[in-house]
Design a protein around this motif. Sequence first.
Motif, PDB file in Angstrom:
ATOM      1  N   ARG A  98      -1.672  -4.990  -1.721  1.00 63.90           N
ATOM      2  CA  ARG A  98      -2.505  -6.095  -1.136  1.00 63.90           C
ATOM      3  C   ARG A  98      -2.327  -6.381   0.065  1.00 63.90           C
ATOM      4  O   ARG A  98      -1.354  -6.380   0.399  1.00 63.90           O
ATOM      5  N   ARG A  99      -3.255  -7.256   0.946  1.00 63.37           N
ATOM      6  CA  ARG A  99      -3.077  -7.658   2.160  1.00 63.37           C
ATOM      7  C   ARG A  99      -2.093  -8.688   2.038  1.00 63.37           C
ATOM      8  O   ARG A  99      -1.949  -9.499   1.323  1.00 63.37           O
ATOM      9  N   GLY A 100      -0.945  -8.558   3.068  1.00 57.45           N
ATOM     10  CA  GLY A 100      -0.054  -9.590   3.209  1.00 57.45           C
ATOM     11  C   GLY A 100       1.213  -8.913   2.515  1.00 57.45           C
ATOM     12  O   GLY A 100       2.126  -9.534   2.668  1.00 57.45           O
ATOM     13  N   THR A 101       1.111  -7.588   1.970  1.00 55.37           N
ATOM     14  CA  THR A 101       2.491  -7.089   1.319  1.00 55.37           C
ATOM     15  C   THR A 101       2.974  -5.895   2.257  1.00 55.37           C
ATOM     16  O   THR A 101       2.323  -5.722   2.944  1.00 55.37           O
ATOM     17  N   GLU A 102       4.114  -5.528   2.108  1.00 52.09           N
ATOM     18  CA  GLU A 102       4.644  -4.281   2.924  1.00 52.09           C
ATOM     19  C   GLU A 102       4.113  -3.216   2.509  1.00 52.09           C
ATOM     20  O   GLU A 102       3.682  -2.408   3.466  1.00 52.09           O
TER      21      GLU A 102
END
Length: 198
Positions: free
Chosen positions: A65-69
């Motif tokens: 998900r966007r914002g994750t590594e």
Amino acid sequence: MSTVTPDRQALTEAPIEEILSMRWSPRSFDPRAVVTDEQVGSLLEAARWASSASNVQARRFIVGRRGTETFDRIERHLMGFNRAWAPNASLLVLAVAVVAPEGDGPVGAHRWAEYDLGQSMANLVSQAHALGLHAHPMGGIEVAALQAEFDLPERFLPVTVTAVGTVASPDLLPEKHRERETAARTRLPLDELVLVRD
């Protein structure tokens, strides 16, 4: 002749289900939209229940998900223009074909693995549309780099990355790409695609 209605529904040569005729692959995604745990689960469950030759299920998925590594690790290995628009998507799904069994089987032993993986991703894309989302599969990926990034064995072949999210205005795209976002959807006519039909 246009092959799309104003709402982007394809004008088909024969009747098909609306979920199929309305499916299209945008590049402009809302950078604030999020996908819920429930939606991600639904997408992956749809992929899981796709057809599978001999029920081998020769496919695997890496989901970020966007914002994750994980999102960033997938995104850095997209190629060309994909890197300009895909970061706005809510989700990136790396689709991996298992091209050989574990053990002594030669790479390529599961010659149908990419076909089965494609069916899984078609299910995922259709499920995304059913959830009010959109999906855009990409072949422009750094295959070897993704394999190394996630320490995948040789028999795990990265095939595509699919961006999933909420469609946004074409104005979010660089000007030179906006026209492509709204251009008529086209396909070859059936009489060019079908070699034999009795």
